[in-house]
Design an enzyme around this catalytic site. Structure first.
Site, PDB file in Angstrom:
ATOM      1  N   LEU A   1       0.953  -1.239   0.002  1.00 42.83           N
ATOM      2  CA  LEU A   1      -0.061  -0.139   0.046  1.00 42.83           C
ATOM      3  C   LEU A   1       1.071   1.272   0.021  1.00 42.83           C
ATOM      4  O   LEU A   1       0.337   2.563   0.318  1.00 42.83           O
ATOM      5  CB  LEU A   1      -0.801   0.152   1.269  1.00 42.83           C
ATOM      6  N   GLY A   2       2.145   1.128  -0.373  1.00 50.80           N
ATOM      7  CA  GLY A   2       2.948   2.514  -0.436  1.00 50.80           C
ATOM      8  C   GLY A   2       3.380   2.998   0.670  1.00 50.80           C
ATOM      9  O   GLY A   2       3.572   4.189   0.692  1.00 50.80           O
TER      10      GLY A   2
ATOM     11  N   SER B   1       6.238   2.993   2.363  1.00 49.31           N
ATOM     12  CA  SER B   1       7.534   3.727   2.257  1.00 49.31           C
ATOM     13  C   SER B   1       7.549   4.752   1.672  1.00 49.31           C
ATOM     14  O   SER B   1       8.272   6.053   2.137  1.00 49.31           O
ATOM     15  CB  SER B   1       8.733   2.609   1.834  1.00 49.31           C
TER      16      SER B   1
ATOM     17  N   ASP C   1       5.100   4.538  -6.953  1.00 45.04           N
ATOM     18  CA  ASP C   1       4.488   4.700  -5.285  1.00 45.04           C
ATOM     19  C   ASP C   1       4.870   6.236  -4.998  1.00 45.04           C
ATOM     20  O   ASP C   1       3.702   6.926  -4.732  1.00 45.04           O
ATOM     21  CB  ASP C   1       5.168   3.811  -4.455  1.00 45.04           C
TER      22      ASP C   1
END
Ligand code: MEV
Length: 322
Positions: free
Chosen positions: A109-110, A112, A155
């Site tokens: 879910l991005g 980082s 991302d």
């Protein structure tokens, strides 16, 4: 220079095209209403990163203090990004960064990218650098490369720009204006995995089976074209069907497993129009689209999975916080 600053950035779900985007195919990504917030405060003699789970610190000279080497810190990519921002702008300062995130790590879910982008923006404000959104993406990529090896950049673009993007590669993207931004169901399977391992697995498979990978990529391109039509016309039934087809293509690339398949099945049984793994696969999360009022479905899924949400899509990108 200020004493303190804060910013937040959204997580994302990839609706179409994870992995295919690494080899240059276009993908569709949307920013969701799960966010990471980073607060930065000037410090005298050390730089500290702290989240709910752990913390790390570095001396003014850049030597790791906690954890003591040879132990490594999960914050090192963020520290490297911050050092690059300061070096590029002739700033030499210590700071404390407090990280608060709604986005589970290793869940596709991005997480980082949201943290890196929020940190870059918070530091830009702390040091008065006025970095453009594109510069924030470039700096977030410094951390993303450390975390994930060879990321496509999808991302950090979603975290920085927000909305829904048709994404092809660094700086090659366009926002997709949607009449209605559909709500989506997202379920975290609880199985964490490393993005770089999954990307390496697909790159290896593609180089050993060029013809099959080429065929799957061509099929994906057709799905992509129709997905844009479905999104523009707000045809959620078609969107769902295309998401399920995209899932089968990812499955053919070896990215699914029993846990992910069960999650897709469990979601389809709630009556959604379609479901697919999202992000790197091998675990992580599954995204689904259905009729509105999916709260009851989410509630029932929470007995089998650690996290499930009805998320908003096309959410705002990075922004300042108090
Ligand atoms: C990760 O969110 C999506 C992947 O396609 C990797 C990337 O694009 O960097 C698996």
């Amino acid at each position: 220079m200020k004493q303190k600053a804060a910013a937040s950035a959204p997580g994302k779900v990839i609706l179409f095209g994870e992995h295919f985007v690494v080899s240059g195919r276009p993908a569709v990504v949307t920013a969701i209403n799960l966010r990471a917030k980073v607060e930065v405060v000037l410090e005298n003699d050390k730089t500290i990163f702290r989240s709910r789970q752990s913390w790390s610190s570095w001396s003014r000279k850049g030597e790791p203090v906690h954890p003591t080497p040879p132990k490594t810190s999960s914050f090192t990519p963020l520290y490297m990004m911050a050092s690059k921002i300061m070096e590029d702008h002739g700033v030499s300062s210590c700071f404390r960064a407090e990280i608060y995130s709604d986005i589970p790590g290793g869940a596709g879910l991005g997480s980082s990218a949201a943290i890196s982008t929020a940190l870059a923006r918070a530091l830009s404000n702390l040091f008065g650098l006025n970095l453009s959104t594109q510069r924030l993406v470039e700096y977030a990529m410094v951390a993303e490369k450390e975390y994930h090896g060879r990321p496509s950049g999808i991302d950090p673009h979603a975290s920085a720009y927000g909305g829904t993007l048709l994404y092809e590669g660094p700086g090659k993207f366009q926002p997709l204006q949607l009449g209605i931004s559909p709500e989506m169901l997202v379920v975290f399977t609880g199985l964490k995995r490393k993005t770089s391992d999954m990307v390496d697995q697909v790159v290896k498979l593609a180089s050993e089976n060029r013809r099959e990978f080429g065929e799957l990529s061509s099929l994906y391109s057709e799905v992509f074209v129709r997905s844009v039509e479905a999104l523009k016309s707000n045809n959620l039934e078609l969107l769902g069907r295309l998401m399920t087809i995209n899932h089968y293509l990812l499955r053919a690339l070896g990215l699914s497993n029993e846990v992910v398949e069960k999650c897709v099945e469990d979601l389809l049984r709630t009556g959604v129009y379609g479901a697919k793994l999202t992000g790197a696969g091998g675990g992580g999360s599954v995204v689904a689209v259905g009729r509105t009022n999916q709260e009851a479905a989410v509630f029932s899924l929470l007995s089998s999975y650690p996290k499930a949400w009805v998320v908003k899509t096309s959410c705002p990108g990075v922004r300042d916080e108090n």
